[in-house]
Design a protein around this motif. Sequence first.
Motif, PDB file in Angstrom:
ATOM      1  N   PRO A  95       0.819  -1.215   0.000  1.00 16.82           N
ATOM      2  CA  PRO A  95       0.000   0.000   0.000  1.00 16.82           C
ATOM      3  C   PRO A  95       0.857   1.272   0.000  1.00 16.82           C
ATOM      4  O   PRO A  95       1.806   1.405   0.764  1.00 16.82           O
ATOM      5  CB  PRO A  95      -0.797  -0.112   1.307  1.00 16.82           C
ATOM      6  N   VAL A  96       0.507   2.189  -0.885  1.00 13.06           N
ATOM      7  CA  VAL A  96       1.053   3.545  -0.877  1.00 13.06           C
ATOM      8  C   VAL A  96      -0.105   4.455  -0.518  1.00 13.06           C
ATOM      9  O   VAL A  96      -1.070   4.580  -1.279  1.00 13.06           O
ATOM     10  CB  VAL A  96       1.655   3.920  -2.241  1.00 13.06           C
ATOM     11  N   LEU A  97      -0.028   5.060   0.662  1.00 12.83           N
ATOM     12  CA  LEU A  97      -1.134   5.847   1.190  1.00 12.83           C
ATOM     13  C   LEU A  97      -0.842   7.338   1.076  1.00 12.83           C
ATOM     14  O   LEU A  97       0.260   7.787   1.422  1.00 12.83           O
ATOM     15  CB  LEU A  97      -1.396   5.472   2.645  1.00 12.83           C
ATOM     16  N   LEU A 114       2.167  13.012  -9.648  1.00 13.32           N
ATOM     17  CA  LEU A 114       3.426  12.261  -9.737  1.00 13.32           C
ATOM     18  C   LEU A 114       3.162  10.766  -9.843  1.00 13.32           C
ATOM     19  O   LEU A 114       3.833  10.056 -10.614  1.00 13.32           O
ATOM     20  CB  LEU A 114       4.294  12.556  -8.506  1.00 13.32           C
ATOM     21  N   ILE A 115       2.198  10.283  -9.094  1.00 13.99           N
ATOM     22  CA  ILE A 115       1.858   8.857  -9.133  1.00 13.99           C
ATOM     23  C   ILE A 115       1.293   8.477 -10.492  1.00 13.99           C
ATOM     24  O   ILE A 115       1.669   7.451 -11.076  1.00 13.99           O
ATOM     25  CB  ILE A 115       0.860   8.521  -8.007  1.00 13.99           C
ATOM     26  N   VAL A 129      -2.625   2.007  -4.426  1.00 15.44           N
ATOM     27  CA  VAL A 129      -2.646   3.387  -3.942  1.00 15.44           C
ATOM     28  C   VAL A 129      -3.952   3.621  -3.192  1.00 15.44           C
ATOM     29  O   VAL A 129      -5.041   3.358  -3.714  1.00 15.44           O
ATOM     30  CB  VAL A 129      -2.508   4.386  -5.107  1.00 15.44           C
ATOM     31  N   ILE A 130      -3.849   4.130  -1.971  1.00 15.22           N
ATOM     32  CA  ILE A 130      -5.016   4.400  -1.135  1.00 15.22           C
ATOM     33  C   ILE A 130      -4.984   5.862  -0.719  1.00 15.22           C
ATOM     34  O   ILE A 130      -3.962   6.342  -0.221  1.00 15.22           O
ATOM     35  CB  ILE A 130      -5.032   3.493   0.105  1.00 15.22           C
ATOM     36  N   THR A 131      -6.083   6.548  -0.913  1.00 12.51           N
ATOM     37  CA  THR A 131      -6.153   7.974  -0.568  1.00 12.51           C
ATOM     38  C   THR A 131      -7.142   8.198   0.573  1.00 12.51           C
ATOM     39  O   THR A 131      -8.145   7.471   0.704  1.00 12.51           O
ATOM     40  CB  THR A 131      -6.585   8.819  -1.783  1.00 12.51           C
ATOM     41  N   TRP A 169       6.483  13.039  -2.889  1.00 11.18           N
ATOM     42  CA  TRP A 169       7.694  12.304  -3.253  1.00 11.18           C
ATOM     43  C   TRP A 169       7.558  11.777  -4.660  1.00 11.18           C
ATOM     44  O   TRP A 169       6.503  11.275  -5.063  1.00 11.18           O
ATOM     45  CB  TRP A 169       7.914  11.150  -2.268  1.00 11.18           C
ATOM     46  N   ASP A 170       8.645  11.844  -5.409  1.00 13.10           N
ATOM     47  CA  ASP A 170       8.666  11.329  -6.775  1.00 13.10           C
ATOM     48  C   ASP A 170       8.544   9.806  -6.762  1.00 13.10           C
ATOM     49  O   ASP A 170       9.035   9.144  -5.845  1.00 13.10           O
ATOM     50  CB  ASP A 170       9.966  11.764  -7.462  1.00 13.10           C
ATOM     51  N   VAL A 171       7.911   9.260  -7.798  1.00  7.92           N
ATOM     52  CA  VAL A 171       7.740   7.805  -7.884  1.00  7.92           C
ATOM     53  C   VAL A 171       9.089   7.099  -7.938  1.00  7.92           C
ATOM     54  O   VAL A 171       9.233   5.975  -7.460  1.00  7.92           O
ATOM     55  CB  VAL A 171       6.878   7.435  -9.104  1.00  7.92           C
TER      56      VAL A 171
END
Length: 202
Positions: A95-97, A114-115, A129-131, A169-171
């Motif tokens: 997970p990228v939150l 960026l994502i 990806v979770i927002t 942050w950059d991917v």
Amino acid sequence: MIRPLRQRGLQSHGRVTIRLTLKFSWSAVGWGCAETLRHPISDSMKALLQIAFSALTLALATSGALRAAEDALPDPPVLSAEETALDDWIWQKRPVLVFADNPADPRFIEQMELIEERMDALVLRDVVVITDTDPAARTDIRRKLRPRGFMLVVLAKDGTIVIRKPAPWDVREISRSIDKLPLRQQEIRDRRDVLRREAAAQ
């Protein structure tokens, strides 16, 4: 009258030099060809050349297979924290939150841009990806990670925190942090082995 004579002499000398050089060059080529004919390539050298050629062919095929596999990957899902839980992704995804107090937060907008620009890199690393942009909703994910304003969090497949960042942050940096994980390194090795076997079987 003396100056023209000197010029003609220099020109004549130049022609002689050129002729000698050409004769020497052709003689060297002829000698090299003769030496090659007198000393043909040995069987061991032929075997080494064949091995090198096979290795190069396999490497090119593997590289092509890697690119094709990456192109075939689907986009990673982008989910709201209200519709998922971290336990859903244990040993399945990383997970990228992305947290913010408001979806209009410029940092949140920048991070999502960026994502979206490098989705392929995230797919390759099993990312979901979770927002979460609504503090009032008090989702389970927000209560567990307790962000303050904008925050980027990357989790490993076992649920441990890899990074927490208070700014976009950059991917590329996200990918590097994931690639350092032991499990990710093992995945890379396993994937290369599979592709090599597939390329060798073709």
